[in-house]
Scaffold this active site. Structure first.
Site: not given
Ligand code: HXC
Length: 271
Positions: A150, A165
């Site tokens: 994407y 990305k």
């Molecule tokens: C809307 C969201 C949200 C959600 C987080 N936020 N999750 N908004 N929907 N589901 C918002 C929060 O409200 C906040 O904004 C801001 O994002 C930061 O969130 P935090 O939880 O405070 O940040 P942090 O703890 O640093 O987490 C970062 C993250 C988290 C990206 C949000 O998901 C993470 O660390 N993930 C790592 C693991 C991961 O995602 N793995 C999946 C990879 S798979 P506000 O405004 O409220 O402060 C992949 C495959 C891709 O990438 C394929 C896709 C088709």
């Protein structure tokens, strides 16, 4: 347990893998170790990193773990410098750490945008810059970033991740041009839907979601982290991939092509 690769293509070399505690990152780290390479895994939580290191050690290589958030440029630079201090060189960097969630663009908060762009785009640059300096000085090295199709096709609900990305892809091509004559190769691998804990829960939580994703893949199945890792280590291999730089290898069962439908009624009778 994964077996040692007969090629031992990474013997005496060292890789740093970000997000190496789970999923695709762990699989790449372990496969690199199967090729005889030492691996350092970096991530936010120590326990999963230690488990990856244990799996790599079973293959007879040296390992290390570093806890840090790739959003912290100074910590990432210190981690890269630490690899060189401890192992003598950094031969490969895998930018795998990612953050993602599906969200409509109009509902995405600035902080949500920033969190994903900071992890994926900025984090990749911090590691690449730090590792690139050592690789340029050594006159050799390979950098590989994990992206997604994407980045160039677009996909609803991924505006933050696609932009990040897509930026990594542009960075990759730019650095391939900038560093190519100095022995440093820079590439991307682009996995399709991969069965990992993180991706499954975040991206296809229901059976209906799974079925929809599967219907978009010509190969009609999900892939595994191990399958992605095979392509990743091919691009890192200094011999087999020596002339490949600035490129993207899709490991997505043809998903990025879009799934064209065969028209049974328009076709002649099958023999
Ligand atoms: C809307 C969201 C949200 C959600 C987080 N936020 N999750 N908004 N929907 N589901 C918002 C929060 O409200 C906040 O904004 C801001 O994002 C930061 O969130 P935090 O939880 O405070 O940040 P942090 O703890 O640093 O987490 C970062 C993250 C988290 C990206 C949000 O998901 C993470 O660390 N993930 C790592 C693991 C991961 O995602 N793995 C999946 C990879 S798979 P506000 O405004 O409220 O402060 C992949 C495959 C891709 O990438 C394929 C896709 C088709």
């Amino acid at each position: 347990m994964i077996e040692k690769s007969p090629l031992q293509e990474f013997a005496g070399q060292t890789a740093l893998v970000t997000g190496g505690g789970s999923g695709i990152g762990r699989a790449i780290a372990v496969r690199y170790a199967a090729g005889g390479g030492n691996v350092v895994v970096l991530g936010r939580r120590i326990e999963p990193l230690q488990e990856t290191a244990r799996l790599a050690q079973e293959l007879g290589v040296r390992t290390d773990v570093v806890t840090c958030d790739v959003r912290d440029a100074a910590a990432v630079t210190a981690a890269v410098d630490g690899v060189v201090a401890k192992f003598g060189a950094i031969d490969a960097l895998v930018n795998n750490a990612a953050g993602n969630f599906i969200c409509a663009a109009e509902d995405l908060s600035p902080n949500g945008w920033k969190a994903v762009v900071d992890i994926v785009l900025n984090g990749t640059f911090y590691g690449t810059r730090a590792a690139g300096r050592h690789m340029l000085a050594a006159g050799r090295g390979a950098i590989l970033s994990v992206i997604a199709s994407y980045a160039w096709t677009g996909h609803p609900g991924t505006v933050h991740s696609a932009a990040a990305k897509g930026g990594v892809l542009a960075m990759t091509r730019t650095l391939a041009a900038e560093w190519g004559s100095r022995g440093v190769r820079v590439n991307c691998v682009s996995p399709g839907p991969t069965e990992t804990e993180g991706a499954g829960a975040a991206l296809w939580p229901t059976d209906e979601d799974r079925a929809r994703v599967l219907a978009s893949v010509p190969a009609a199945r999900f892939t595994t982290p191990e399958e992605v890792a095979e392509s990743a280590v091919f691009l890192l291999d200094p011999r087999r991939a020596a002339y490949i730089t600035g490129d993207v290898l899709s490991v997505d069962g043809g998903q990025w092509l879009g799934k064209a439908v065969y028209s049974d009624s328009a076709a002649g009778e099958r023999k």
